[in-house]
Enzyme design. Structure first.
Site, PDB file in Angstrom:
ATOM      1  N   ASP A 223      28.581  -2.295  24.857  1.00  8.23           N
ATOM      2  CA  ASP A 223      29.338  -3.419  24.797  1.00  8.23           C
ATOM      3  C   ASP A 223      28.975  -3.856  23.407  1.00  8.23           C
ATOM      4  O   ASP A 223      28.155  -3.458  22.639  1.00  8.23           O
ATOM      5  CB  ASP A 223      28.684  -4.684  25.768  1.00  8.23           C
ATOM      6  CG  ASP A 223      29.712  -5.614  26.034  1.00  8.23           C
ATOM      7  OD1 ASP A 223      30.570  -5.724  25.083  1.00  8.23           O
ATOM      8  OD2 ASP A 223      29.769  -6.331  26.777  1.00  8.23           O
TER       9      ASP A 223
HETATM   10  C1  BGC Z   1      32.469  -8.283  26.148  1.00  5.42           C
HETATM   11  C2  BGC Z   1      33.322  -7.364  26.435  1.00  5.42           C
HETATM   12  C3  BGC Z   1      34.415  -6.889  25.440  1.00  5.42           C
HETATM   13  C4  BGC Z   1      33.794  -6.676  23.993  1.00  5.42           C
HETATM   14  C5  BGC Z   1      34.770  -6.602  22.948  1.00  5.42           C
HETATM   15  C6  BGC Z   1      31.903  -8.323  24.536  1.00  5.42           C
HETATM   16  O1  BGC Z   1      31.376  -9.698  24.174  1.00  5.42           O
HETATM   17  O2  BGC Z   1      31.237  -8.541  26.913  1.00  5.42           O
HETATM   18  O3  BGC Z   1      33.907  -7.120  27.766  1.00  5.42           O
HETATM   19  O4  BGC Z   1      35.065  -5.759  25.755  1.00  5.42           O
HETATM   20  O5  BGC Z   1      33.009  -7.946  23.589  1.00  5.42           O
HETATM   21  O6  BGC Z   1      35.486  -7.558  22.769  1.00  5.42           O
END
Ligand code: BGC
Length: 739
Positions: A223
């Site tokens: 993530d």
């Molecule tokens: C979120 C993800 C997301 C990623 C990119 C993170 O903060 O938890 O779900 O895909 O950011 O935006």
């Protein structure tokens, strides 16, 4: 494999930009782009952020997961997935960051709008369809957030303390289904820790379970910003760190390889997976059909709406009804959640416009979003309600009340809206409430005062038209709740443990999440999981259950065409572990014309009868009589039939530490023990004072029998039986001779 230097390899395993993989020019490796996701494309032309702040290119905003899950329609999700994939290709995006299949452990989780259900079977089936659709277009999905990321509070540090059975049956299950069935191109490892260890650093989760057990062949991406220690995450199996570039990680990797702390082969494996991802994917298509996708978003929104209550058939409204439309949400729809999934829609349908175009409508905003109670607005709305045939009242959670990044503290609607409901309902008995909310909201204390309630969730950009379709009867609602609506937040099994103490959250309720708890403990809820009404009625008959399928006939007994979701629940017999009262094990959505009957056969796989056995580290079937039920919800069973299943488990190895009960249950030692005990007590039945002697000592480790004077058994005898039971007799006998 392409020949790369250590520096190049260390560079490649982190992103090159916020959304792209690293270009390695010398080796001719281009980059690929990944963007959010899940229910629409959020491609940022310049720069990047994962908070939903910066602008992105226009894309179709489909209903977020909380909405579309209510459709219980995998075929619909697959079509939406295909449309998402097509939009990705039109924008040159290789991977869409979604879907999110985390379980709604608590209704308070701020990100529940992005997740499907409190039930892993529903999440797995719907998530699989979504992934299948996206990937059919030559675009990868990123299944997220792996795993036990069930809250936003302290999401980057919190440790989910969860026992193995619960992890397997509830939190890993949807991921397992989707990985095994669809092979998503990528999986996103979550921010949080599980039992103390960062998921990104867990070799057991990222390699042991994901790859070795489930056969995952794709790439694990972090993530955004989840990597704490890059060397540890590489060793665990986290291939790609995002975003990038990450100079410190590169340096650490190079040092670790040079010093021998990180085998270069581990780095090579991740490099190979990144190159494979870059090489995948179809040629870009130039454009997608904006109108067709909007139409699909509308269809999806119609199926997402759940008709919770319809007293006196207040819905659908008569064609000539004068409708008082009340509530700012009717004019300014909130149709998606806040945070990284925020899409720039290609257009927005408001319910007010959609209704005005087709019916006799007058409007009053009733309240101003984000501002204190406005008595004049409320009075105007009440006056409107009292002079119209029906009042259609839009209420819900303002954007600031729920979002990625934080959890809610309660389930209440804003106080001014609750007051408005009471006033409007008092002014017009034919009041229908339309809810706008990503997470569940309380329907108390106003539930009984209104004639109708539509759960509208967040419905995507075409939601306004979909609401008009349903209230005017142009579409027949068919949505079912994929999560329970409790009477009080305090009734939820996680009430005392969510969101935990500091950086630790104990999943003390175990597998008893959502309806698994409410049904087992007989706690009343406002609306159970699986509930949802229709403008027609359905009858069930002729349930026939075999070991591996259930057959049932569904009849549309009303005068409108409609769809029904056949829900198959299974109750387990007494098992070695405590099991929920019933669990949803299969479902099927059917469309029926008035008077039509369909006999449907729904397969039940072994998993439908199994639990995770910590002793064998496998899903096992407890032998015995199961009850297969057809329900209109998790609470309302209409038909049931028994089915007997044999135990799957081959008896475990006997040890002297195992209990008398275990030895009695074993096909080899059991009869021997019984005969010996019968001989010792001088009777056949071993019953003394009503209880079996052997049962009375059932929990005693067998070795302890030796310490009781008068028990005529020796260690040698026990070891001989053990050898016989464990198929070690030859060795044992040989040993006797060698002495
Ligand atoms: C979120 C993800 C997301 C990623 C990119 C993170 O903060 O938890 O779900 O895909 O950011 O935006």
């Amino acid at each position: 494999m392409i020949d790369l230097t250590l520096h190049e390899k260390a560079a490649l395993v982190a992103g090159g930009t916020f959304w792209e993989t690293r270009v390695i020019e010398s080796a001719g490796i281009p980059s690929v782009m990944m963007t959010d996701g899940p229910h629409g494309l959020r491609k940022q032309a310049d720069g990047g952020d994962h908070l939903g702040l910066g602008e992105s290119v226009p894309a179709t905003c489909f209903p977020p997961a909380a909405g579309i899950a209510s459709s219980f329609n995998p075929e619909l999700l697959e079509r939406v997935g295909r449309a998402l994939g097509a939009e990705c290709r039109a924008e040159g995006v290789s991977v869409l960051l979604g879907p999110g299949v985390n379980i709604k452990r608590s209704p308070l989780c701020g990100r529940n709008f992005e997740y499907f259900s409190e039930d892993p079977h529903v999440s797995g089936e719907l998530g699989a369809a979504w992934v299948r659709g996206i990937q059919s277009q030559g675009v990868g999905a990123s299944l997220k957030h792996f795993v036990a990321n069930n809250q936003e509070t302290n999401r980057m540090t919190v440790s989910a303390e969860v026992d193995e059975r619960t992890l397997r049956e509830i939190y890993l299950a949807a991921f397992e289904t989707i990985v095994k069935r669809e092979q998503p191109w990528t999986i996103m490892s979550s921010y949080n820790r599980v039992n103390g260890e960062y998921v990104g650093e867990s070799h057991r989760l990222l390699t042991g379970i994901l790859r070795d057990e489930w056969g995952f062949e794709g790439l694990v991406v972090s993530d955004w910003g989840a990597v704490d220690n890059r060397v540890a995450t590489l060793a665990a199996g986290l291939d790609l760190e995002m975003p990038g570039p990450q100079a410190a990680s590169e340096k650490a990797i190079i040092e670790a390889v040079r010093s021998g702390r990180l085998p270069e082969a581990v780095l090579d494996a991740s490099v190979a997976r990144i190159i494979a991802l870059v090489e995948r994917g179809g040629a870009p298509v130039t454009e997608f059909d904006v109108d067709a996708h909007h139409q699909l978003a509308r269809e999806a929104a119609v199926e997402s709406i759940v008709l919770l209550r319809n007293e006196g058939h207040v819905l659908p409204f008569a064609a000539d009804a004068r409708i008082g439309v009340i509530g700012e949400f009717a004019r300014s729809p909130r149709f998606q959640g806040a945070g990284s999934s925020q899409v720039e829609p290609t257009r927005i349908d408001s319910a007010l416009d959609a209704l005005t175009a087709r019916a006799a409508v007058e409007f009053a905003p009733g309240y101003a979003l984000g501002r204190p109670t406005d008595a004049a607005l409320a009075a105007e709305a009440v006056a409107l309600a009292s002079r119209m045939d029906v009042a259609l009242l839009f209420v819900g959670l303002p954007e600031g009340d729920e979002s990625e990044g934080f959890d809610r503290a309660h389930l209440n609607l804003p106080a001014d809206q609750v007051e408005l409901i009471a006033a409007v309902a008092a002014a017009n008995p034919r009041t229908v409430v339309v809810l706008t909310n990503g997470g569940v909201v309380s329907l108390e204390p106003w539930h009984d005062s209104v004639a109708g309630i539509l759960e509208g969730w967040l419905l995507g950009q075409a939601g306004g038209s979909a609401v008009a379709d349903v209230v005017l009867g142009h579409a027949n609602p068919s949505g079912k709740l994929a999560e329970t609506i409790p009477l009080r937040v305090q009734d939820n099994p996680t009430y005392l443990t969510f969101p935990g103490d500091g950086d630790v959250v104990r999943y003390g309720e175990g597998v008893f999440v959502g309806y698994r708890y409410y049904e087992s403990v007989e706690v009343a809820v406002r609306y159970p999981f699986g509930h949802g009404l229709s403008y027609t009625t359905f009858d069930y008959s002729d349930l026939v259950v075999d070991a591996d399928e259930a057959r049932v006939t569904v009849t549309n007994t009303g005068d409108r065409a409609g769809a029904e979701v056949v829900q198959i629940y299974v109750s387990a017999p007494q098992s070695p572990v405590r099991t929920p009262e019933r669990e949803l094990r299969a479902f099927r959505k059917l469309w029926l014309a008035p008077g039509q009957s369909i006999s449907v056969t729904i397969p039940l796989d072994a998993r439908a009868f199994s639990y995770w056995d910590v002793a064998t580290a496998a899903f096992e079937v407890a032998g015995g009589d199961y009850v297969v039920q057809v329900g209109r919800s998790a609470h309302d069973m209409v038909l049931s039939a028994p089915v007997t299943r044999p135990a799957s488990r081959t008896p475990g190895k006997l040890t002297l530490e195992a209990s008398v009960t275990t030895w009695l249950a074993h096909p080899v030692s059991g009869p021997i023990f019984r005969r010996a005990a019968a001989g010792a007590t001088g009777g056949d039945d071993l019953v003394e004072g009503g209880a079996s002697v052997l049962e009375m000592v059932g929990s005693m480790p067998v070795r302890r029998l030796l310490s009781f004077p008068g028990v005529p058994v020796t260690e040698k005898q026990l070891r001989l039986v053990m050898a016989l039971a464990n198929n070690r007799l030859v060795e044992r006998v040989a040993k006797l001779f060698s002495k």
